[in-house]
Design a protein around this motif. Sequence first.
Motif, PDB file in Angstrom:
ATOM      1  N   VAL A  43      39.981  44.329  37.660  1.00  0.00           N
ATOM      2  CA  VAL A  43      40.574  43.124  36.862  1.00  0.00           C
ATOM      3  C   VAL A  43      40.917  43.960  35.679  1.00  0.00           C
ATOM      4  O   VAL A  43      42.015  43.651  35.205  1.00  0.00           O
ATOM      5  CB  VAL A  43      39.232  42.289  36.245  1.00  0.00           C
ATOM      6  CG1 VAL A  43      39.840  41.384  35.219  1.00  0.00           C
ATOM      7  CG2 VAL A  43      38.868  41.245  37.395  1.00  0.00           C
ATOM      8  N   SER A  44      40.385  44.994  35.159  1.00  0.00           N
ATOM      9  CA  SER A  44      41.169  45.792  34.081  1.00  0.00           C
ATOM     10  C   SER A  44      42.256  46.436  34.226  1.00  0.00           C
ATOM     11  O   SER A  44      43.379  46.378  33.549  1.00  0.00           O
ATOM     12  CB  SER A  44      40.095  46.689  33.460  1.00  0.00           C
ATOM     13  OG  SER A  44      40.464  47.236  32.252  1.00  0.00           O
ATOM     14  N   ILE A  63      50.324  30.603  36.627  1.00  0.00           N
ATOM     15  CA  ILE A  63      49.359  31.483  35.862  1.00  0.00           C
ATOM     16  C   ILE A  63      48.482  32.260  36.901  1.00  0.00           C
ATOM     17  O   ILE A  63      47.897  31.568  37.472  1.00  0.00           O
ATOM     18  CB  ILE A  63      48.576  30.824  34.813  1.00  0.00           C
ATOM     19  CG1 ILE A  63      49.567  30.155  33.770  1.00  0.00           C
ATOM     20  CG2 ILE A  63      47.588  31.769  34.089  1.00  0.00           C
ATOM     21  CD1 ILE A  63      48.720  29.243  32.727  1.00  0.00           C
ATOM     22  N   ARG A  64      48.625  33.616  37.061  1.00  0.00           N
ATOM     23  CA  ARG A  64      47.759  34.403  37.905  1.00  0.00           C
ATOM     24  C   ARG A  64      46.472  34.791  37.109  1.00  0.00           C
ATOM     25  O   ARG A  64      46.550  35.417  36.222  1.00  0.00           O
ATOM     26  CB  ARG A  64      48.552  35.730  38.273  1.00  0.00           C
ATOM     27  CG  ARG A  64      50.084  35.256  38.987  1.00  0.00           C
ATOM     28  CD  ARG A  64      50.862  36.331  39.147  1.00  0.00           C
ATOM     29  NE  ARG A  64      51.157  36.776  38.031  1.00  0.00           N
ATOM     30  CZ  ARG A  64      51.974  38.149  37.653  1.00  0.00           C
ATOM     31  NH1 ARG A  64      52.143  38.969  38.535  1.00  0.00           N
ATOM     32  NH2 ARG A  64      52.125  38.592  36.391  1.00  0.00           N
ATOM     33  N   VAL A  65      45.418  34.424  37.471  1.00  0.00           N
ATOM     34  CA  VAL A  65      44.118  34.512  36.879  1.00  0.00           C
ATOM     35  C   VAL A  65      43.362  35.730  37.794  1.00  0.00           C
ATOM     36  O   VAL A  65      43.420  35.426  38.961  1.00  0.00           O
ATOM     37  CB  VAL A  65      43.254  33.295  36.643  1.00  0.00           C
ATOM     38  CG1 VAL A  65      41.991  33.517  36.011  1.00  0.00           C
ATOM     39  CG2 VAL A  65      44.096  32.560  35.662  1.00  0.00           C
ATOM     40  N   GLY A 125      50.009  44.359  34.496  1.00  0.00           N
ATOM     41  CA  GLY A 125      50.762  43.016  34.444  1.00  0.00           C
ATOM     42  C   GLY A 125      50.712  42.477  35.933  1.00  0.00           C
ATOM     43  O   GLY A 125      51.557  41.399  36.181  1.00  0.00           O
ATOM     44  N   GLN A 126      49.571  42.841  36.771  1.00  0.00           N
ATOM     45  CA  GLN A 126      49.724  42.316  38.014  1.00  0.00           C
ATOM     46  C   GLN A 126      49.079  40.984  38.121  1.00  0.00           C
ATOM     47  O   GLN A 126      49.309  40.059  38.677  1.00  0.00           O
ATOM     48  CB  GLN A 126      48.765  43.198  38.771  1.00  0.00           C
ATOM     49  CG  GLN A 126      49.239  44.407  39.250  1.00  0.00           C
ATOM     50  CD  GLN A 126      48.097  45.368  40.133  1.00  0.00           C
ATOM     51  OE1 GLN A 126      47.904  44.977  41.118  1.00  0.00           O
ATOM     52  NE2 GLN A 126      47.847  46.472  39.488  1.00  0.00           N
ATOM     53  N   ILE A 127      48.411  40.461  36.998  1.00  0.00           N
ATOM     54  CA  ILE A 127      47.813  39.077  36.752  1.00  0.00           C
ATOM     55  C   ILE A 127      48.240  38.734  35.406  1.00  0.00           C
ATOM     56  O   ILE A 127      48.687  39.760  34.518  1.00  0.00           O
ATOM     57  CB  ILE A 127      46.269  39.130  36.948  1.00  0.00           C
ATOM     58  CG1 ILE A 127      45.469  40.096  36.013  1.00  0.00           C
ATOM     59  CG2 ILE A 127      46.121  39.053  38.321  1.00  0.00           C
ATOM     60  CD1 ILE A 127      43.832  39.933  36.297  1.00  0.00           C
ATOM     61  N   ASP A 128      48.234  37.495  34.987  1.00  0.00           N
ATOM     62  CA  ASP A 128      48.661  37.000  33.730  1.00  0.00           C
ATOM     63  C   ASP A 128      47.242  36.791  32.689  1.00  0.00           C
ATOM     64  O   ASP A 128      47.366  36.968  31.313  1.00  0.00           O
ATOM     65  CB  ASP A 128      49.227  35.724  33.889  1.00  0.00           C
ATOM     66  CG  ASP A 128      50.478  36.046  34.479  1.00  0.00           C
ATOM     67  OD1 ASP A 128      51.205  36.778  34.395  1.00  0.00           O
ATOM     68  OD2 ASP A 128      50.480  35.063  35.583  1.00  0.00           O
ATOM     69  N   MET A 129      46.332  36.401  33.167  1.00  0.00           N
ATOM     70  CA  MET A 129      45.004  36.074  32.437  1.00  0.00           C
ATOM     71  C   MET A 129      43.737  36.615  33.180  1.00  0.00           C
ATOM     72  O   MET A 129      43.751  36.530  34.424  1.00  0.00           O
ATOM     73  CB  MET A 129      44.958  34.697  32.256  1.00  0.00           C
ATOM     74  CG  MET A 129      43.729  34.121  31.281  1.00  0.00           C
ATOM     75  SD  MET A 129      44.345  32.450  30.742  1.00  0.00           S
ATOM     76  CE  MET A 129      43.988  31.649  32.351  1.00  0.00           C
ATOM     77  N   ALA A 130      42.841  36.984  32.379  1.00  0.00           N
ATOM     78  CA  ALA A 130      41.438  37.317  32.688  1.00  0.00           C
ATOM     79  C   ALA A 130      40.170  36.948  32.145  1.00  0.00           C
ATOM     80  O   ALA A 130      40.622  36.775  30.779  1.00  0.00           O
ATOM     81  CB  ALA A 130      41.752  38.792  33.155  1.00  0.00           C
ATOM     82  N   GLN A 131      39.246  36.737  32.605  1.00  0.00           N
ATOM     83  CA  GLN A 131      37.892  36.815  32.013  1.00  0.00           C
ATOM     84  C   GLN A 131      37.313  38.136  32.006  1.00  0.00           C
ATOM     85  O   GLN A 131      36.805  38.889  33.130  1.00  0.00           O
ATOM     86  CB  GLN A 131      37.092  35.594  32.822  1.00  0.00           C
ATOM     87  CG  GLN A 131      35.626  35.502  32.203  1.00  0.00           C
ATOM     88  CD  GLN A 131      35.057  34.103  32.918  1.00  0.00           C
ATOM     89  OE1 GLN A 131      35.654  33.116  33.097  1.00  0.00           O
ATOM     90  NE2 GLN A 131      33.897  34.814  33.027  1.00  0.00           N
ATOM     91  N   MET A 132      37.020  38.699  31.081  1.00  0.00           N
ATOM     92  CA  MET A 132      36.536  40.178  30.906  1.00  0.00           C
ATOM     93  C   MET A 132      35.444  40.395  30.195  1.00  0.00           C
ATOM     94  O   MET A 132      35.119  39.669  29.115  1.00  0.00           O
ATOM     95  CB  MET A 132      37.665  41.209  30.465  1.00  0.00           C
ATOM     96  CG  MET A 132      39.058  41.132  31.153  1.00  0.00           C
ATOM     97  SD  MET A 132      40.210  42.193  30.661  1.00  0.00           S
ATOM     98  CE  MET A 132      39.609  43.620  31.495  1.00  0.00           C
ATOM     99  N   ARG A 150      48.062  39.122  29.533  1.00  0.00           N
ATOM    100  CA  ARG A 150      48.576  40.490  29.755  1.00  0.00           C
ATOM    101  C   ARG A 150      49.459  40.589  28.573  1.00  0.00           C
ATOM    102  O   ARG A 150      49.849  39.704  27.848  1.00  0.00           O
ATOM    103  CB  ARG A 150      49.218  40.450  30.814  1.00  0.00           C
ATOM    104  CG  ARG A 150      50.368  39.656  31.178  1.00  0.00           C
ATOM    105  CD  ARG A 150      51.035  39.505  32.175  1.00  0.00           C
ATOM    106  NE  ARG A 150      52.253  38.469  32.712  1.00  0.00           N
ATOM    107  CZ  ARG A 150      53.323  38.324  31.934  1.00  0.00           C
ATOM    108  NH1 ARG A 150      53.576  39.143  30.878  1.00  0.00           N
ATOM    109  NH2 ARG A 150      54.006  37.334  32.319  1.00  0.00           N
ATOM    110  N   LYS A 151      49.957  41.900  28.319  1.00  0.00           N
ATOM    111  CA  LYS A 151      50.975  42.237  27.251  1.00  0.00           C
ATOM    112  C   LYS A 151      52.249  41.509  27.712  1.00  0.00           C
ATOM    113  O   LYS A 151      52.578  41.425  29.042  1.00  0.00           O
ATOM    114  CB  LYS A 151      51.177  43.804  27.362  1.00  0.00           C
ATOM    115  CG  LYS A 151      52.366  44.208  26.345  1.00  0.00           C
ATOM    116  CD  LYS A 151      52.402  45.662  26.487  1.00  0.00           C
ATOM    117  CE  LYS A 151      53.435  46.194  25.505  1.00  0.00           C
ATOM    118  NZ  LYS A 151      53.471  47.674  25.592  1.00  0.00           N
ATOM    119  N   GLY A 152      52.893  40.802  26.578  1.00  0.00           N
ATOM    120  CA  GLY A 152      54.234  40.274  26.964  1.00  0.00           C
ATOM    121  C   GLY A 152      54.063  38.776  27.452  1.00  0.00           C
ATOM    122  O   GLY A 152      55.242  38.128  27.661  1.00  0.00           O
TER     123      GLY A 152
END
Length: 286
Positions: free
Chosen positions: A74-75, A30-32, A81-88, A231-233
């Motif tokens: 981050v946005s 998981i890329r955060v 799709g460069q990362i899977d999950m983010a805190q926004m 991310r989408k998908g």
Amino acid sequence: MTTRRKFLMATAAATLAAPAILRAQAKPLIRVGLAPSQPTQAETRKVWEPIYKIVCDRVGADLHLTVANDWAGVSIAISSGQIDMAQMGPWGFVLAKVNGGVEVINMMLVDGKPYYKGLIVARPGLKIDKFPQDAKGLSMQMLDTGSTTGWMVPTHFFRSQGIEPKQFFKPYAEGASAAAAQMATINGQVDLATGWDIHRNTMIRNGQMAKNANKVVWESAPLPNECIVVRKGFEAALATKIQTAFNTLTADEVKLLPPPYTGFVSTTYEPYGVLEKMGRDLNVLK
């Protein structure tokens, strides 16, 4: 001879199957992505990595955490799709949702609440009986135009009152950091400045300003807090596991969160819809 042939065939089959077995046993990665919420990227990593490591361990995944230079980075990364999950932040999430199909799974709690408020503060001693009417001609310092409560929410409020901020306030400025805007009112450099309650309360708690160093003259309706998005998908089953992992952090694990964060709850896009409407009203979303 027959026995030897069977042995060789079995060995060959096992060899061919081995890569598939290894792939099946490999943990998902998981890329955060995080924005620098602390003074430096290194400090941001130090504060947040333990929590994301706990969550990833709980869902049986490996963690790759990156701290971006800014919120915009981050946005862009989550939208592409460069990362899977983010805190926004809430507005950053809305942009990523509209532009990149990003989905929200958790909302962050602050002092036990899932919401915060935008503020406009005034320098000490400034007399304003009725806001915004009595503020005409005063100086205003807003934050960056990408800020939820530092620009978009107050701008939407003013325009809903028939006020164009750039003409109503003299002088009018944009682009200050949240801390700089607070200090500008405290030092009497400007009459008014935008901000939000969580940030102002944190400055007070950290001894960076006194509670009466400036005064609140306007606050917004409650707004949804920062959020955890995917991310989408992204695999739906894994997203649900991550959502549950955030929601079920133990009391000791929650203590690892930096103040004033106190936990996470599940959420949908609905609470953030008000921000999308504001963005469209202001023509910053097409």
